[in-house]
Scaffold this active site. Structure first.
Site, PDB file in Angstrom:
ATOM      1  NE  ARG A 266      -7.623  -6.048 -21.116  1.00  0.00           N
ATOM      2  CZ  ARG A 266      -7.864  -4.941 -21.802  1.00  0.00           C
ATOM      3  NH1 ARG A 266      -7.075  -3.884 -21.659  1.00  0.00           N
ATOM      4  NH2 ARG A 266      -8.875  -4.854 -22.629  1.00  0.00           N
TER       5      ARG A 266
ATOM      6  CD  GLU B 157      -0.531  -5.956  10.640  1.00  0.00           C
ATOM      7  OE1 GLU B 157      -0.522  -4.811  10.168  1.00  0.00           O
ATOM      8  OE2 GLU B 157      -1.564  -6.603  10.847  1.00  0.00           O
TER       9      GLU B 157
ATOM     10  CG  ASP C 276      -9.223  -1.036 -23.253  1.00  0.00           C
ATOM     11  OD1 ASP C 276     -10.416  -1.188 -23.552  1.00  0.00           O
ATOM     12  OD2 ASP C 276      -8.424  -1.977 -23.105  1.00  0.00           O
TER      13      ASP C 276
ATOM     14  N   PRO D 223       0.814  -1.219   0.000  1.00  0.00           N
ATOM     15  CG  PRO D 223      -0.732  -1.519   1.736  1.00  0.00           C
ATOM     16  CD  PRO D 223       0.524  -2.083   1.160  1.00  0.00           C
TER      17      PRO D 223
HETATM   18  N1  SAM Z   1       0.363  -3.187   7.388  1.00  0.00           N
HETATM   19  C1  SAM Z   1       0.322  -2.893   6.002  1.00  0.00           C
HETATM   20  C2  SAM Z   1      -0.094  -1.448   5.802  1.00  0.00           C
HETATM   21  O1  SAM Z   1      -0.954  -0.970   6.539  1.00  0.00           O
HETATM   22  O2  SAM Z   1       0.406  -0.812   4.858  1.00  0.00           O
HETATM   23  C3  SAM Z   1      -0.675  -3.767   5.271  1.00  0.00           C
HETATM   24  C4  SAM Z   1      -0.221  -5.168   5.089  1.00  0.00           C
HETATM   25  S1  SAM Z   1      -1.356  -6.110   4.138  1.00  0.00           S
HETATM   26  C5  SAM Z   1      -2.440  -6.728   5.352  1.00  0.00           C
HETATM   27  C6  SAM Z   1      -0.432  -7.503   3.630  1.00  0.00           C
HETATM   28  C7  SAM Z   1       0.141  -7.429   2.224  1.00  0.00           C
HETATM   29  O3  SAM Z   1      -0.901  -7.253   1.284  1.00  0.00           O
HETATM   30  C8  SAM Z   1       1.108  -6.302   1.949  1.00  0.00           C
HETATM   31  O4  SAM Z   1       2.419  -6.595   2.379  1.00  0.00           O
HETATM   32  C9  SAM Z   1       1.037  -6.179   0.442  1.00  0.00           C
HETATM   33  O5  SAM Z   1       1.869  -7.106  -0.216  1.00  0.00           O
HETATM   34  C10 SAM Z   1      -0.414  -6.547   0.151  1.00  0.00           C
HETATM   35  N2  SAM Z   1      -1.271  -5.360  -0.048  1.00  0.00           N
HETATM   36  C11 SAM Z   1      -2.267  -4.930   0.755  1.00  0.00           C
HETATM   37  N3  SAM Z   1      -2.854  -3.839   0.274  1.00  0.00           N
HETATM   38  C12 SAM Z   1      -2.241  -3.555  -0.892  1.00  0.00           C
HETATM   39  C13 SAM Z   1      -2.394  -2.529  -1.873  1.00  0.00           C
HETATM   40  N4  SAM Z   1      -3.291  -1.575  -1.740  1.00  0.00           N
HETATM   41  N5  SAM Z   1      -1.585  -2.559  -2.952  1.00  0.00           N
HETATM   42  C14 SAM Z   1      -0.662  -3.524  -3.105  1.00  0.00           C
HETATM   43  N6  SAM Z   1      -0.451  -4.516  -2.195  1.00  0.00           N
HETATM   44  C15 SAM Z   1      -1.235  -4.539  -1.107  1.00  0.00           C
END
Ligand code: SAM
Length: 220
Positions: A153, A116, A168, A89
Protein backbone atom coordinates in the site's frame (compact mmCIF):
# COMPACT_ATOMS: atom_id res chain seq x y z
CA UNK A 1 7.94 -3.16 -10.82
CA UNK A 2 8.45 -4.22 -7.20
CA UNK A 3 9.10 -7.97 -6.89
CA UNK A 4 8.07 -9.81 -3.74
CA UNK A 5 8.89 -13.45 -3.26
CA UNK A 6 7.62 -15.70 -0.48
CA UNK A 7 9.39 -18.88 0.58
CA UNK A 8 6.75 -21.08 2.14
CA UNK A 9 5.37 -24.57 2.63
CA UNK A 10 1.86 -23.18 2.10
CA UNK A 11 1.70 -21.02 -1.06
CA UNK A 12 -2.10 -21.41 -1.13
CA UNK A 13 -2.26 -19.31 2.06
CA UNK A 14 -1.64 -16.19 -0.07
CA UNK A 15 -4.24 -16.84 -2.79
CA UNK A 16 -7.16 -15.17 -1.10
CA UNK A 17 -5.54 -12.11 0.56
CA UNK A 18 -3.67 -11.25 -2.64
CA UNK A 19 -6.85 -11.47 -4.70
CA UNK A 20 -8.69 -8.77 -2.69
CA UNK A 21 -8.76 -5.02 -2.62
CA UNK A 22 -5.48 -3.07 -2.67
CA UNK A 23 -3.00 -5.97 -3.18
CA UNK A 24 -5.10 -7.28 -6.07
CA UNK A 25 -5.31 -3.86 -7.73
CA UNK A 26 -1.55 -3.33 -7.32
CA UNK A 27 -0.83 -6.71 -8.92
CA UNK A 28 -3.29 -6.09 -11.76
CA UNK A 29 -1.78 -2.65 -12.40
CA UNK A 30 1.68 -4.23 -12.74
CA UNK A 31 3.06 -2.26 -9.77
CA UNK A 32 3.95 -5.38 -7.82
CA UNK A 33 4.48 -9.07 -8.59
CA UNK A 34 4.27 -11.65 -5.81
CA UNK A 35 5.76 -15.10 -6.43
CA UNK A 36 5.57 -17.96 -3.99
CA UNK A 37 8.39 -20.49 -3.96
CA UNK A 38 7.49 -23.87 -2.44
CA UNK A 39 10.29 -24.83 -0.02
CA UNK A 40 9.36 -28.52 -0.31
CA UNK A 41 10.38 -28.44 -4.01
CA UNK A 42 13.97 -28.13 -2.77
CA UNK A 43 13.83 -31.12 -0.43
CA UNK A 44 15.48 -34.29 -1.62
CA UNK A 45 14.68 -37.93 -0.93
CA UNK A 46 11.59 -39.99 -1.44
CA UNK A 47 9.62 -38.19 1.28
CA UNK A 48 10.82 -34.66 0.50
CA UNK A 49 11.36 -34.07 4.19
CA UNK A 50 11.63 -30.41 5.22
CA UNK A 51 11.72 -30.89 9.01
CA UNK A 52 13.59 -32.92 11.58
CA UNK A 53 13.81 -33.28 15.35
CA UNK A 54 16.05 -30.95 17.38
CA UNK A 55 19.50 -31.97 18.54
CA UNK A 56 19.54 -32.08 22.33
CA UNK A 57 15.94 -33.26 22.47
CA UNK A 58 12.77 -31.32 23.13
CA UNK A 59 9.33 -31.06 21.57
CA UNK A 60 8.46 -30.42 17.94
CA UNK A 61 10.36 -30.32 14.69
CA UNK A 62 12.61 -27.77 13.02
CA UNK A 63 12.91 -26.61 9.43
CA UNK A 64 15.98 -28.33 7.98
CA UNK A 65 18.74 -26.15 6.55
CA UNK A 66 19.24 -27.92 3.18
CA UNK A 67 15.83 -27.27 1.53
CA UNK A 68 15.45 -23.80 3.08
CA UNK A 69 18.90 -22.62 2.00
CA UNK A 70 18.35 -24.09 -1.49
CA UNK A 71 15.04 -22.15 -1.70
CA UNK A 72 16.83 -18.94 -0.59
CA UNK A 73 19.45 -19.52 -3.32
CA UNK A 74 16.68 -19.95 -5.90
CA UNK A 75 15.10 -16.68 -4.72
CA UNK A 76 18.45 -14.87 -5.10
CA UNK A 77 18.91 -16.41 -8.55
CA UNK A 78 15.49 -15.16 -9.69
CA UNK A 79 15.94 -11.70 -8.16
CA UNK A 80 19.67 -11.01 -7.67
CA UNK A 81 19.00 -7.74 -5.80
CA UNK A 82 16.45 -9.28 -3.45
CA UNK A 83 16.55 -8.52 0.27
CA UNK A 84 15.88 -11.76 2.16
CA UNK A 85 13.85 -11.40 5.36
CA UNK A 86 13.29 -14.24 7.81
CA UNK A 87 10.00 -14.02 9.75
CA UNK A 88 10.69 -15.01 13.34
CA UNK A 89 9.59 -13.94 16.84
CA UNK A 90 13.31 -13.36 17.58
CA UNK A 91 13.61 -10.70 14.87
CA UNK A 92 13.57 -6.90 15.05
CA UNK A 93 10.05 -5.46 15.43
CA UNK A 94 8.33 -4.68 12.12
CA UNK A 95 6.89 -1.17 11.91
CA UNK A 96 5.83 1.51 9.45
CA UNK A 97 9.33 2.86 8.92
CA UNK A 98 10.63 -0.64 8.08
CA UNK A 99 7.71 -1.02 5.64
CA UNK A 100 8.70 2.26 4.00
CA UNK A 101 12.35 1.16 3.79
CA UNK A 102 11.28 -2.07 2.06
CA UNK A 103 9.51 -0.05 -0.66
CA UNK A 104 12.88 1.47 -1.56
CA UNK A 105 14.24 -1.97 -2.51
CA UNK A 106 13.53 -3.52 -5.90
CA UNK A 107 12.67 -6.89 -4.36
CA UNK A 108 12.07 -8.50 -1.00
CA UNK A 109 11.93 -12.22 -0.20
CA UNK A 110 10.00 -13.29 2.88
CA UNK A 111 11.01 -16.59 4.48
CA UNK A 112 8.18 -18.29 6.39
CA UNK A 113 8.88 -20.81 9.13
CA UNK A 114 6.65 -23.58 10.48
CA UNK A 115 6.88 -26.13 13.29
CA UNK A 116 9.22 -24.95 16.11
CA UNK A 117 11.03 -22.65 13.68
CA UNK A 118 14.34 -22.77 11.80
CA UNK A 119 17.64 -24.55 12.30
CA UNK A 120 19.73 -21.63 13.64
CA UNK A 121 22.32 -21.93 10.83
CA UNK A 122 19.74 -20.71 8.31
CA UNK A 123 20.05 -17.22 9.85
CA UNK A 124 23.46 -16.88 8.15
CA UNK A 125 21.77 -16.95 4.71
CA UNK A 126 19.24 -14.12 5.24
CA UNK A 127 19.73 -10.35 5.25
CA UNK A 128 17.61 -9.67 8.30
CA UNK A 129 15.14 -11.14 10.77
CA UNK A 130 11.79 -9.47 11.43
CA UNK A 131 9.15 -10.10 14.09
CA UNK A 132 5.52 -9.08 13.83
CA UNK A 133 5.28 -8.68 17.60
CA UNK A 134 5.63 -10.38 20.93
CA UNK A 135 3.36 -13.34 20.28
CA UNK A 136 3.77 -16.65 18.51
CA UNK A 137 1.97 -17.48 15.27
CA UNK A 138 1.75 -21.04 14.02
CA UNK A 139 3.61 -20.08 10.85
CA UNK A 140 5.39 -17.23 9.10
CA UNK A 141 2.67 -16.92 6.43
CA UNK A 142 0.31 -14.56 8.33
CA UNK A 143 3.35 -12.46 9.29
CA UNK A 144 4.56 -12.38 5.66
CA UNK A 145 1.08 -11.36 4.47
CA UNK A 146 1.05 -8.45 6.95
CA UNK A 147 4.46 -7.30 5.74
CA UNK A 148 3.36 -7.64 2.10
CA UNK A 149 0.17 -5.67 2.68
CA UNK A 150 1.92 -2.90 4.62
CA UNK A 151 4.59 -2.58 1.91
CA UNK A 152 2.29 -2.84 -1.13
CA UNK A 153 0.00 0.00 0.00
CA UNK A 154 3.04 2.29 0.32
CA UNK A 155 4.31 1.66 -3.22
CA UNK A 156 3.88 4.65 -5.57
CA UNK A 157 0.49 4.82 -7.34
CA UNK A 158 -1.11 2.01 -5.31
CA UNK A 159 -3.47 4.09 -3.16
CA UNK A 160 -6.17 6.10 -4.91
CA UNK A 161 -5.11 9.20 -3.00
CA UNK A 162 -1.35 9.38 -2.37
CA UNK A 163 -2.16 11.68 0.58
CA UNK A 164 -3.79 8.85 2.56
CA UNK A 165 -0.55 6.98 3.25
CA UNK A 166 1.21 10.20 4.28
CA UNK A 167 -1.56 11.00 6.78
CA UNK A 168 -1.64 7.47 8.26
CA UNK A 169 -0.67 6.55 11.79
CA UNK A 170 3.09 6.12 12.39
CA UNK A 171 4.17 8.10 9.29
CA UNK A 172 5.38 10.56 11.91
CA UNK A 173 7.09 8.37 14.51
CA UNK A 174 4.79 7.53 17.45
CA UNK A 175 1.94 9.68 16.17
CA UNK A 176 -1.46 8.12 15.50
CA UNK A 177 -4.09 9.17 12.99
CA UNK A 178 -6.81 11.53 14.28
CA UNK A 179 -10.42 10.36 14.91
CA UNK A 180 -12.61 10.24 11.78
CA UNK A 181 -16.39 10.62 11.39
CA UNK A 182 -18.81 10.16 8.50
CA UNK A 183 -22.63 10.32 8.11
CA UNK A 184 -24.99 10.28 9.99
CA UNK A 185 -24.35 13.46 11.98
CA UNK A 186 -25.84 11.79 15.08
CA UNK A 187 -25.63 8.04 15.65
CA UNK A 188 -27.43 6.57 18.66
CA UNK A 189 -27.12 9.90 20.47
CA UNK A 190 -23.41 10.30 19.61
CA UNK A 191 -22.84 13.52 17.66
CA UNK A 192 -20.00 14.36 15.29
CA UNK A 193 -17.77 17.05 16.94
CA UNK A 194 -19.07 20.54 16.01
CA UNK A 195 -15.73 21.71 14.65
CA UNK A 196 -15.92 19.14 11.82
CA UNK A 197 -19.23 20.63 10.68
CA UNK A 198 -18.01 24.24 10.97
CA UNK A 199 -16.33 24.50 7.57
CA UNK A 200 -13.35 26.28 9.21
CA UNK A 201 -10.44 24.42 7.68
CA UNK A 202 -7.77 25.98 9.88
CA UNK A 203 -9.72 25.11 13.05
CA UNK A 204 -10.36 21.60 11.79
CA UNK A 205 -6.64 21.14 11.18
CA UNK A 206 -5.79 22.36 14.71
CA UNK A 207 -8.46 20.06 16.24
CA UNK A 208 -7.20 17.04 14.29
CA UNK A 209 -3.60 17.64 15.34
CA UNK A 210 -4.64 18.02 19.01
CA UNK A 211 -6.68 14.81 18.87
CA UNK A 212 -3.86 12.90 17.17
CA UNK A 213 -1.39 14.02 19.85
CA UNK A 214 -3.88 13.24 22.63
CA UNK A 215 -4.53 9.65 21.53
CA UNK A 216 -0.81 9.09 20.79
CA UNK A 217 0.05 10.24 24.35
CA UNK A 218 -2.69 8.01 25.83
CA UNK A 219 -1.28 4.98 24.00
CA UNK A 220 2.39 5.50 24.91
N1 SAM B 1 9.61 -21.81 18.58
C1 SAM B 1 9.51 -20.51 18.02
C2 SAM B 1 9.69 -19.47 19.12
O1 SAM B 1 9.20 -19.69 20.22
O2 SAM B 1 10.27 -18.41 18.84
C3 SAM B 1 8.16 -20.28 17.38
C4 SAM B 1 7.98 -20.98 16.09
S1 SAM B 1 6.45 -20.59 15.32
C5 SAM B 1 5.38 -21.78 16.00
C6 SAM B 1 6.66 -21.08 13.66
C7 SAM B 1 7.02 -19.98 12.69
O3 SAM B 1 6.03 -18.97 12.70
C8 SAM B 1 8.32 -19.24 12.96
O4 SAM B 1 9.44 -19.93 12.46
C9 SAM B 1 8.10 -17.94 12.22
O5 SAM B 1 8.40 -18.04 10.85
C10 SAM B 1 6.60 -17.72 12.37
N2 SAM B 1 6.28 -16.77 13.46
C11 SAM B 1 5.65 -17.05 14.63
N3 SAM B 1 5.50 -15.96 15.37
C12 SAM B 1 6.01 -14.93 14.67
C13 SAM B 1 6.16 -13.53 14.92
N4 SAM B 1 5.75 -12.98 16.04
N5 SAM B 1 6.74 -12.78 13.96
C14 SAM B 1 7.17 -13.32 12.81
N6 SAM B 1 7.08 -14.65 12.52
C15 SAM B 1 6.50 -15.45 13.44
Amino acid sequence: MFHAQVLTLFPEFFDSPLSCSIPRRAIEAGIVAVDCIQIRDFATGRHRKVDDSPYGGGPGMLMKPEPVVAAIREARLRQPQTHVVMLTPSGAPFNQSRALEFTEKSSITLLCGRYEGFDERICDYVDEQISLGDYVLSGGEPAAMCVLDAVIRLLPDVLGSPESAVLDSFTEEGILDWPHYTRPEVFEGKAVPDVLLSGHHAEIEVWRREQALLRSRRRS
